[in-house]
Design a protein around this motif. Structure first.
Motif, PDB file in Angstrom:
ATOM      1  N   LEU A 271      10.804   1.580  -7.682  1.00  0.00           N
ATOM      2  CA  LEU A 271       9.402   1.163  -7.807  1.00  0.00           C
ATOM      3  C   LEU A 271       8.493   2.391  -7.759  1.00  0.00           C
ATOM      4  O   LEU A 271       7.595   2.551  -8.593  1.00  0.00           O
ATOM      5  CB  LEU A 271       9.028   0.194  -6.674  1.00  0.00           C
ATOM      6  CG  LEU A 271       7.550  -0.182  -6.605  1.00  0.00           C
ATOM      7  CD1 LEU A 271       7.150  -1.042  -7.786  1.00  0.00           C
ATOM      8  CD2 LEU A 271       7.227  -0.904  -5.298  1.00  0.00           C
ATOM      9  N   LEU A 272       8.749   3.263  -6.794  1.00  0.00           N
ATOM     10  CA  LEU A 272       7.911   4.454  -6.649  1.00  0.00           C
ATOM     11  C   LEU A 272       8.026   5.365  -7.874  1.00  0.00           C
ATOM     12  O   LEU A 272       7.015   5.781  -8.447  1.00  0.00           O
ATOM     13  CB  LEU A 272       8.333   5.239  -5.391  1.00  0.00           C
ATOM     14  CG  LEU A 272       8.091   4.552  -4.047  1.00  0.00           C
ATOM     15  CD1 LEU A 272       8.791   5.319  -2.927  1.00  0.00           C
ATOM     16  CD2 LEU A 272       6.599   4.425  -3.767  1.00  0.00           C
ATOM     17  N   ARG A 273       9.256   5.640  -8.276  1.00  0.00           N
ATOM     18  CA  ARG A 273       9.473   6.619  -9.333  1.00  0.00           C
ATOM     19  C   ARG A 273       9.197   6.073 -10.729  1.00  0.00           C
ATOM     20  O   ARG A 273       8.536   6.722 -11.535  1.00  0.00           O
ATOM     21  CB  ARG A 273      10.916   7.149  -9.275  1.00  0.00           C
ATOM     22  CG  ARG A 273      11.224   7.987  -8.037  1.00  0.00           C
ATOM     23  CD  ARG A 273      12.671   8.485  -8.062  1.00  0.00           C
ATOM     24  NE  ARG A 273      12.931   9.232  -9.272  1.00  0.00           N
ATOM     25  CZ  ARG A 273      12.673  10.532  -9.432  1.00  0.00           C
ATOM     26  NH1 ARG A 273      12.177  11.224  -8.422  1.00  0.00           N
ATOM     27  NH2 ARG A 273      12.922  11.128 -10.568  1.00  0.00           N
TER      28      ARG A 273
ATOM     29  N   VAL B 151       3.434   2.143   2.831  1.00  0.00           N
ATOM     30  CA  VAL B 151       4.465   3.121   2.492  1.00  0.00           C
ATOM     31  C   VAL B 151       3.830   4.502   2.400  1.00  0.00           C
ATOM     32  O   VAL B 151       2.747   4.655   1.830  1.00  0.00           O
ATOM     33  CB  VAL B 151       5.133   2.768   1.144  1.00  0.00           C
ATOM     34  CG1 VAL B 151       6.180   3.805   0.754  1.00  0.00           C
ATOM     35  CG2 VAL B 151       5.746   1.373   1.215  1.00  0.00           C
ATOM     36  N   THR B 152       4.510   5.487   2.984  1.00  0.00           N
ATOM     37  CA  THR B 152       4.052   6.873   2.854  1.00  0.00           C
ATOM     38  C   THR B 152       5.171   7.692   2.227  1.00  0.00           C
ATOM     39  O   THR B 152       6.305   7.692   2.719  1.00  0.00           O
ATOM     40  CB  THR B 152       3.685   7.481   4.221  1.00  0.00           C
ATOM     41  OG1 THR B 152       2.680   6.664   4.838  1.00  0.00           O
ATOM     42  CG2 THR B 152       3.154   8.899   4.061  1.00  0.00           C
TER      43      THR B 152
ATOM     44  N   CYS C 148      15.829  10.284  -0.594  1.00  0.00           N
ATOM     45  CA  CYS C 148      14.827   9.271  -0.962  1.00  0.00           C
ATOM     46  C   CYS C 148      13.991   8.802   0.229  1.00  0.00           C
ATOM     47  O   CYS C 148      13.264   7.812   0.112  1.00  0.00           O
ATOM     48  CB  CYS C 148      15.555   8.061  -1.543  1.00  0.00           C
ATOM     49  SG  CYS C 148      16.623   7.268  -0.308  1.00  0.00           S
ATOM     50  N   THR C 149      14.073   9.512   1.358  1.00  0.00           N
ATOM     51  CA  THR C 149      13.422   9.041   2.583  1.00  0.00           C
ATOM     52  C   THR C 149      11.908   8.894   2.421  1.00  0.00           C
ATOM     53  O   THR C 149      11.230   9.805   1.940  1.00  0.00           O
ATOM     54  CB  THR C 149      13.698  10.012   3.753  1.00  0.00           C
ATOM     55  OG1 THR C 149      15.107  10.178   3.888  1.00  0.00           O
ATOM     56  CG2 THR C 149      13.112   9.485   5.064  1.00  0.00           C
ATOM     57  N   VAL C 150      11.388   7.735   2.812  1.00  0.00           N
ATOM     58  CA  VAL C 150       9.942   7.504   2.895  1.00  0.00           C
ATOM     59  C   VAL C 150       9.669   6.801   4.220  1.00  0.00           C
ATOM     60  O   VAL C 150      10.605   6.364   4.903  1.00  0.00           O
ATOM     61  CB  VAL C 150       9.415   6.639   1.716  1.00  0.00           C
ATOM     62  CG1 VAL C 150       9.697   7.315   0.370  1.00  0.00           C
ATOM     63  CG2 VAL C 150      10.004   5.237   1.757  1.00  0.00           C
ATOM     64  N   LEU C 151       8.396   6.695   4.552  1.00  0.00           N
ATOM     65  CA  LEU C 151       8.015   5.943   5.753  1.00  0.00           C
ATOM     66  C   LEU C 151       7.513   4.569   5.322  1.00  0.00           C
ATOM     67  O   LEU C 151       6.684   4.461   4.420  1.00  0.00           O
ATOM     68  CB  LEU C 151       6.906   6.682   6.516  1.00  0.00           C
ATOM     69  CG  LEU C 151       7.222   8.121   6.982  1.00  0.00           C
ATOM     70  CD1 LEU C 151       5.991   8.734   7.671  1.00  0.00           C
ATOM     71  CD2 LEU C 151       8.422   8.140   7.925  1.00  0.00           C
ATOM     72  N   VAL C 152       8.036   3.536   5.955  1.00  0.00           N
ATOM     73  CA  VAL C 152       7.537   2.172   5.742  1.00  0.00           C
ATOM     74  C   VAL C 152       7.021   1.683   7.087  1.00  0.00           C
ATOM     75  O   VAL C 152       7.786   1.591   8.053  1.00  0.00           O
ATOM     76  CB  VAL C 152       8.639   1.242   5.206  1.00  0.00           C
ATOM     77  CG1 VAL C 152       8.130  -0.200   5.143  1.00  0.00           C
ATOM     78  CG2 VAL C 152       9.104   1.694   3.833  1.00  0.00           C
ATOM     79  N   ASP C 153       5.713   1.448   7.134  1.00  0.00           N
ATOM     80  CA  ASP C 153       5.059   1.070   8.400  1.00  0.00           C
ATOM     81  C   ASP C 153       5.422   2.061   9.498  1.00  0.00           C
ATOM     82  O   ASP C 153       5.709   1.688  10.650  1.00  0.00           O
ATOM     83  CB  ASP C 153       5.442  -0.365   8.789  1.00  0.00           C
ATOM     84  CG  ASP C 153       4.927  -1.383   7.769  1.00  0.00           C
ATOM     85  OD1 ASP C 153       3.876  -1.121   7.144  1.00  0.00           O
ATOM     86  OD2 ASP C 153       5.579  -2.427   7.586  1.00  0.00           O
TER      87      ASP C 153
ATOM     88  N   THR D  71       0.855  -1.183   0.000  1.00  0.00           N
ATOM     89  CA  THR D  71       0.000   0.000   0.000  1.00  0.00           C
ATOM     90  C   THR D  71       0.892   1.234   0.000  1.00  0.00           C
ATOM     91  O   THR D  71       1.811   1.333   0.816  1.00  0.00           O
ATOM     92  CB  THR D  71      -0.910   0.007   1.240  1.00  0.00           C
ATOM     93  OG1 THR D  71      -1.698  -1.196   1.229  1.00  0.00           O
ATOM     94  CG2 THR D  71      -1.846   1.201   1.233  1.00  0.00           C
ATOM     95  N   VAL D  72       0.630   2.135  -0.944  1.00  0.00           N
ATOM     96  CA  VAL D  72       1.403   3.375  -1.010  1.00  0.00           C
ATOM     97  C   VAL D  72       0.429   4.539  -0.916  1.00  0.00           C
ATOM     98  O   VAL D  72      -0.483   4.662  -1.744  1.00  0.00           O
ATOM     99  CB  VAL D  72       2.220   3.462  -2.316  1.00  0.00           C
ATOM    100  CG1 VAL D  72       3.032   4.757  -2.336  1.00  0.00           C
ATOM    101  CG2 VAL D  72       3.137   2.258  -2.464  1.00  0.00           C
TER     102      VAL D  72
END
Ligand code: FES
Ligand code: FES
Length: 213
Positions: free
Chosen positions: A86-88, A132-133, A108-113, A67-68
């Motif tokens: 994957l995101l980009r 993923v946020t 490239c920082t994202v939040l995973v859980d 889930t993104v």
């Protein structure tokens, strides 16, 4: 007699009529090359052999569902695909930036859980079922996240390249409760590099969003 022998030895040897000239040699080898190339093109079995070899070397891929930003995706990707790619490249979410692609800059920082990760170092296929946020998922419609608004209020960017990573990291920093002081924020945001040197204003933005200012 001996004089004749001596003179003929000094002359360049006469080419036998059967020896090809440079011109005929080039013409002959070119024609032969053409035949070989044409043979390669029409040789069905050997061409199939190449295709089979290429297919055998195709990198392994896997299916992953994650889930993104609240939206469920199921994709099949090369096992080596990073979460950032994957995101980009696959999902069209280009907010997360590729700076070093080696875990050193934080762009490239994202939040995973709910936890901050460098998405360039995270394999997508390991995120089955993950939430993923990205920076695109922080605002609620037209309502910016308080930290996004604080970055604007504090003028906490110049070129903006590091900004998505700084904001997502700042959100993680706030959720983790590491906003007790400017020094603490600086310490817990130290993985995010800003080439433009906006650190003082970035810390102020995190302080504003966390209610310290
Ligand atoms: S691009 Fe991931 S840490 Fe630099
Ligand atoms: S604003 Fe330019 S790198 Fe941070």
């Amino acid at each position: 007699m001996s004089t004749e022998t001596s003179e003929s030895a000094a002359l360049p040897p006469t080419r036998p009529s059967s020896t090809p000239s440079r011109r005929t040699f080039i013409a002959t080898t070119s024609a032969a090359g053409g035949v070989i190339a044409a043979g390669g093109l029409v040789a069905g079995p050997s061409l199939l052999g190449v295709e089979e070899a290429v297919a055998a070397e195709a990198p392994p891929s896997s299916r992953v569902s994650l889930t993104v930003n609240g939206k469920r995706y199921t994709v099949t990707v090369d096992n080596r695909t990073s979460l950032l790619d994957l995101l980009r490249e696959h999902l069209g979410l280009t907010g997360s930036k590729k700076g070093c692609n080696a875990g050193a800059c934080g762009a490239c920082t994202v939040l995973v859980d709910g936890r901050r990760v460098n998405s360039c170092l995270t394999l997508a296929v390991r995120l089955e079922g993950a939430e993923v946020t990205t920076v695109e998922g922080l605002a609620k419609g037209d309502q910016l996240h308080p930290l996004q608004q604080a970055f604007i209020d504090q003028d906490a960017f110049q070129c903006g390249y590091c900004t998505p990573g700084q904001i997502v990291s700042g959100v993680g920093c706030m959720q983790e409760g590491h906003t007790g002081s400017a020094e603490e924020i600086r310490e817990w945001m130290s993985g995010n590099i800003c080439r433009c040197g906006c650190y003082v204003k970035i810390v102020r933005a995190v302080e504003q969003a966390s209610g310290r200012k």
